[in-house]
Design an enzyme around this catalytic site. Structure first.
Site, PDB file in Angstrom:
ATOM      1  N   GLY A  97       0.835  -1.196   0.000  1.00  0.00           N
ATOM      2  CA  GLY A  97       0.000   0.000   0.000  1.00  0.00           C
ATOM      3  C   GLY A  97       0.866   1.241   0.000  1.00  0.00           C
ATOM      4  CB  CYS A  98       0.213   4.589   1.369  1.00  0.00           C
ATOM      5  SG  CYS A  98       1.028   6.166   1.629  1.00  0.00           S
ATOM      6  CG  PHE A  99       5.920   5.224  -0.286  1.00  0.00           C
ATOM      7  CD1 PHE A  99       5.319   6.408   0.089  1.00  0.00           C
ATOM      8  CD2 PHE A  99       6.545   5.180  -1.515  1.00  0.00           C
ATOM      9  CE1 PHE A  99       5.328   7.520  -0.732  1.00  0.00           C
ATOM     10  CE2 PHE A  99       6.566   6.290  -2.357  1.00  0.00           C
ATOM     11  CZ  PHE A  99       5.955   7.458  -1.957  1.00  0.00           C
ATOM     12  CD1 TRP A 100       4.550   8.687   2.565  1.00  0.00           C
ATOM     13  CD2 TRP A 100       2.452   9.407   2.830  1.00  0.00           C
ATOM     14  NE1 TRP A 100       4.366   9.751   1.721  1.00  0.00           N
ATOM     15  CE2 TRP A 100       3.087  10.206   1.851  1.00  0.00           C
ATOM     16  CE3 TRP A 100       1.133   9.667   3.154  1.00  0.00           C
ATOM     17  CZ2 TRP A 100       2.443  11.257   1.215  1.00  0.00           C
ATOM     18  CZ3 TRP A 100       0.483  10.715   2.518  1.00  0.00           C
ATOM     19  CH2 TRP A 100       1.139  11.500   1.561  1.00  0.00           C
ATOM     20  CB  CYS A 101       1.203   2.641   5.876  1.00  0.00           C
ATOM     21  SG  CYS A 101      -0.282   3.652   5.634  1.00  0.00           S
TER      22      CYS A 101
END
Length: 184
Positions: free
Chosen positions: A20-24
């Site tokens: 998913g989103c790399f920030w997570c």
């Protein structure tokens, strides 16, 4: 083995993972003991010069990934992968929640045959936990492209941003609860 600050240290290892989103993933891993660095980036596509806009358009074939540098003497390879399967839903094809597109796919990019075997074992274990529905891709890492600077440490730098509050923070909390013994 390296010599650092008066003691011998093991060599750091790297895993490149997409969930998913790399920030997570970035914010989940950076809080753990044994993690040297986490770099957000792109991998698994065909564009030789990806950037956030082109990856989000879905035309590059790249996934949002993190490159995790860790000390296997402090945090095991298996634990790194357990965190991976805790922080995202590996049964969602080309998405995580409301983030939809191939850039949000679940994937593990190996650099050695040993990593490939380890990743295959981790997917088999996850399949047992998720009822055989895991869609995580295992592919060779051809090239890792670091993301733009503003994506690095995004949650730490933007904790009150809407997406961080609604999506990232709960995932960070889940890892903190499940792996409390490893929090820095």
């Amino acid at each position: 083995m390296k010599y650092h600050w008066g003691k011998f240290m093991t060599a750091m290892e790297k895993f490149t993972l997409a969930g998913g989103c790399f920030w997570c993933l970035d914010s989940a891993y950076i809080q753990l003991k044994g993690i040297g660095d986490v770099t957000c980036g792109y991998a698994g596509g065909h564009d030789p010069n990806p950037n956030y806009e082109s990856v989000c358009n879905g035309t590059t074939g790249h996934a949002e990934v993190v490159s995790i540098e860790f000390d296997p003497e402090v945090i095991s390879r298996e634990t790194i992968l357990d965190v991976f399967f805790t922080v995202h839903d590996p049964t969602q094809l080309n998405r995580q929640g409301h983030d939809i597109g191939t850039q949000y796919r679940s994937a593990m990019f190996y650099e050695t045959p040993e990593q490939r075997e380890l990743f295959e074992s981790a997917v088999a274990k996850a399949n047992e936990m998720w009822g055989g529905r895991v869609v995580t891709e295992i592919a060779e890492l051809e090239k890792f492209y670091p993301a733009e600077d503003y994506h690095q440490d995004y949650f730490a730098n933007n904790p009150t941003q809407g997406y961080c509050v609604a999506v990232v923070a709960p995932k960070v909390g889940k890892v903190r609860q499940s792996f409390s013994h490893l929090i820095k």
